[in-house]
Write a protein that holds these residues in place. Structure first.
Motif, PDB file in Angstrom:
ATOM      1  N   SER A  69      89.047  35.865  97.286  1.00 59.31           N
ATOM      2  CA  SER A  69      89.804  35.341  98.432  1.00 59.31           C
ATOM      3  C   SER A  69      90.052  33.857  98.219  1.00 59.31           C
ATOM      4  O   SER A  69      89.137  33.121  97.839  1.00 59.31           O
ATOM      5  CB  SER A  69      89.009  35.536  99.730  1.00 59.31           C
ATOM      6  N   TYR A  91      95.444  35.057  99.906  1.00 61.74           N
ATOM      7  CA  TYR A  91      95.200  36.489  99.665  1.00 61.74           C
ATOM      8  C   TYR A  91      93.730  36.813  99.827  1.00 61.74           C
ATOM      9  O   TYR A  91      92.868  35.934  99.699  1.00 61.74           O
ATOM     10  CB  TYR A  91      95.645  36.897  98.244  1.00 61.74           C
ATOM     11  N   ARG A  92      93.483  38.058 100.162  1.00 64.11           N
ATOM     12  CA  ARG A  92      92.116  38.589 100.122  1.00 64.11           C
ATOM     13  C   ARG A  92      92.167  39.925  99.401  1.00 64.11           C
ATOM     14  O   ARG A  92      93.031  40.743  99.713  1.00 64.11           O
ATOM     15  CB  ARG A  92      91.603  38.881 101.544  1.00 64.11           C
ATOM     16  N   SER A  94      90.847  43.674  98.895  1.00 67.82           N
ATOM     17  CA  SER A  94      90.149  44.627  99.762  1.00 67.82           C
ATOM     18  C   SER A  94      88.808  44.990  99.116  1.00 67.82           C
ATOM     19  O   SER A  94      88.589  44.727  97.926  1.00 67.82           O
ATOM     20  CB  SER A  94      90.989  45.892  99.932  1.00 67.82           C
ATOM     21  N   GLU A  95      87.946  45.628  99.898  1.00 68.55           N
ATOM     22  CA  GLU A  95      86.655  46.040  99.340  1.00 68.55           C
ATOM     23  C   GLU A  95      86.851  46.991  98.166  1.00 68.55           C
ATOM     24  O   GLU A  95      86.120  46.940  97.176  1.00 68.55           O
ATOM     25  CB  GLU A  95      85.797  46.679 100.437  1.00 68.55           C
ATOM     26  N   THR A  96      87.857  47.868  98.297  1.00 69.24           N
ATOM     27  CA  THR A  96      88.130  48.816  97.207  1.00 69.24           C
ATOM     28  C   THR A  96      88.599  48.076  95.962  1.00 69.24           C
ATOM     29  O   THR A  96      88.180  48.404  94.841  1.00 69.24           O
ATOM     30  CB  THR A  96      89.230  49.813  97.640  1.00 69.24           C
ATOM     31  N   GLU A  97      89.458  47.070  96.150  1.00 68.29           N
ATOM     32  CA  GLU A  97      89.931  46.303  94.978  1.00 68.29           C
ATOM     33  C   GLU A  97      88.772  45.581  94.294  1.00 68.29           C
ATOM     34  O   GLU A  97      88.711  45.516  93.060  1.00 68.29           O
ATOM     35  CB  GLU A  97      91.003  45.289  95.401  1.00 68.29           C
ATOM     36  N   HIS A 122      86.082  35.466 107.052  1.00 69.49           N
ATOM     37  CA  HIS A 122      86.443  36.893 107.170  1.00 69.49           C
ATOM     38  C   HIS A 122      85.381  37.734 106.444  1.00 69.49           C
ATOM     39  O   HIS A 122      85.036  38.820 106.896  1.00 69.49           O
ATOM     40  CB  HIS A 122      87.824  37.125 106.540  1.00 69.49           C
TER      41      HIS A 122
END
Ligand code: 5AD
Ligand code: SF4
Ligand code: FES
Length: 356
Positions: A69, A91-92, A94-97, A122
């Motif tokens: 992030s 940008y952040r 995702s947990e999956t990414e 966040h």
């Protein structure tokens, strides 16, 4: 050059071979070493390289860096990610990414990943706990965090969730310089974060930038002495590189040689520490990381951030590897390491403790 060890004056090479490595650091020998030039500078770099070979061996440990992030609540005067910089897209992942990136890294052969971000709330204590646990369940990776200043409860929760290591650079221990470049941080608060991380049992990394406005070798020596007392086990340093979207845009910045001398002095003070050849050194000189590996460093942290967002994590300008993939950088650093006659570490490269 003559260096005093507090009792006698030693020649430069005597000081390196007979006297100072691993001893309690003192201003009277740190400063002349940090300022060394010509033959003395060469002797310093070679001496540190030799000591590294003796204490840490020939292998270079790779740590895969995921910049997940670029949101940040702070406005450090040197950094392109500062909150008020509206020129960058935020940008952040995702947990999956994040998990997918880690799985790919493990397949490539990484043993450690470093999760780094701006100070992005966040990723709360709970959200990060979820990510750390997931990574620990689905991989065998060592997990290093580099998420800035948080409170003790949060650091403790992340440790409990399975995080192994934490990196938090002090940047400078000079109160005047610290205040001038950190409008929204407090030196004592940051020091306390490091004391807490140490107390919680993290393998602990800190470090500084070289070439900050107003910074002298005396300041750097003070930084080293402070980190020695703290008991850091990893020390990451790099040249300060001015970024045009920051208040320090007109400053000169640090040089590769300043950074190399600091790496070498750190190796003498911390014979068993993990010291990376950092990306900033590779940015200021195409062979900067190789030169650092031959001046005392024993770690490289290749970028494994998904290529699409890499250019957005612009803490300083002209960062290397923006168009490369994780596979490409892994191959590239492996080839460079082998090119130096060194090998890629195959174990976790955990910190070596109680070996001062
Ligand atoms: N030049 C060099 N290093 C920088 N960092 C941040 N901004 C810059 C810059 N302009 C370093 C800081 C931070 C680390 C993640 O990157 O030392 O701790
Ligand atoms: Fe944020 Fe870290 Fe950059 Fe400071 S150095 S602005 S805390 S990302
Ligand atoms: Fe990324 Fe060389 S390390 S291309």
């Amino acid at each position: 050059m003559q260096i005093s060890n507090g009792k006698t004056f030693l020649s430069f090479s005597e000081a390196l071979s007979a006297g100072i490595a691993g001893t309690v650091p003192a201003f009277n020998w740190l400063v002349p070493l940090l300022d060394a030039n010509g033959a003395d500078e060469k002797a310093l770099l070679t001496g540190a390289d030799r000591l590294r070979a003796k204490t840490m061996g020939n292998s270079v440990h790779l740590r895969g860096l995921i910049e997940f992030s670029n949101f940040c609540r702070k406005n450090c005067h040197y950094c392109g990610l500062r909150a008020v910089n509206q020129k960058i897209k935020r940008y952040r992942l995702s947990e999956t990414e994040i998990l997918d990136t880690a799985l790919k890294a493990e397949k490539l052969g990484y043993k450690t990943i470093v999760l780094q971000s701006g100070e992005d709330l966040h990723f709360s204590s709970d959200v990060m706990c979820g990510i750390i646990k997931e990574l620990k369940n689905k991989t065998k990776l060592a997990v290093t965090l580099s998420l800035g200043e948080r409170d003790e409860t949060t650091y403790a929760a992340w440790k409990k969730a399975g995080a192994d290591r934490y990196l938090l650079r002090i940047e400078t221990t000079d109160p005047v310089i610290f205040k001038a470049i950190h409008p929204d941080s407090d030196l004592e608060y940051r020091k306390n974060c490091l004391y807490i991380l140490k107390k919680l049992g993290y393998q602990l990394g800190s470090g500084v930038m070289v070439g900050l406005p107003g910074q002298t070798s005396l300041n750097l020596a003070g930084d080293i002495i402070w980190m020695y007392k703290l008991g850091v086990e990893m020390v990451g340093i790099g040249p300060f590189l001015p970024h045009k979207e920051t208040p320090l845009r007109e400053e000169k910045g640090g040089t590769l040689n300043q950074a190399l001398r600091l790496v070498s002095v750190l190796r003498l003070v911390f014979p068993y520490a993990h010291i990376p050849a950092t990306t900033a050194m590779g940015t200021i000189d195409p062979l900067g990381r190789e030169k650092a590996l031959e001046a005392g460093a024993n770690v490289i942290m290749p970028n494994i951030t998904p290529t699409g967002v890499r250019p957005l994590y612009e803490i300083y300008p002209n960062k290397i590897c923006l168009d490369e993939t994780a596979d490409k950088c892994f191959g590239c650093v492996t080839a460079r390491i082998i090119g130096l006659g060194r090998t890629v570490g195959t174990d976790y490269g955990h910190v070596k403790r109680n070996t001062k």
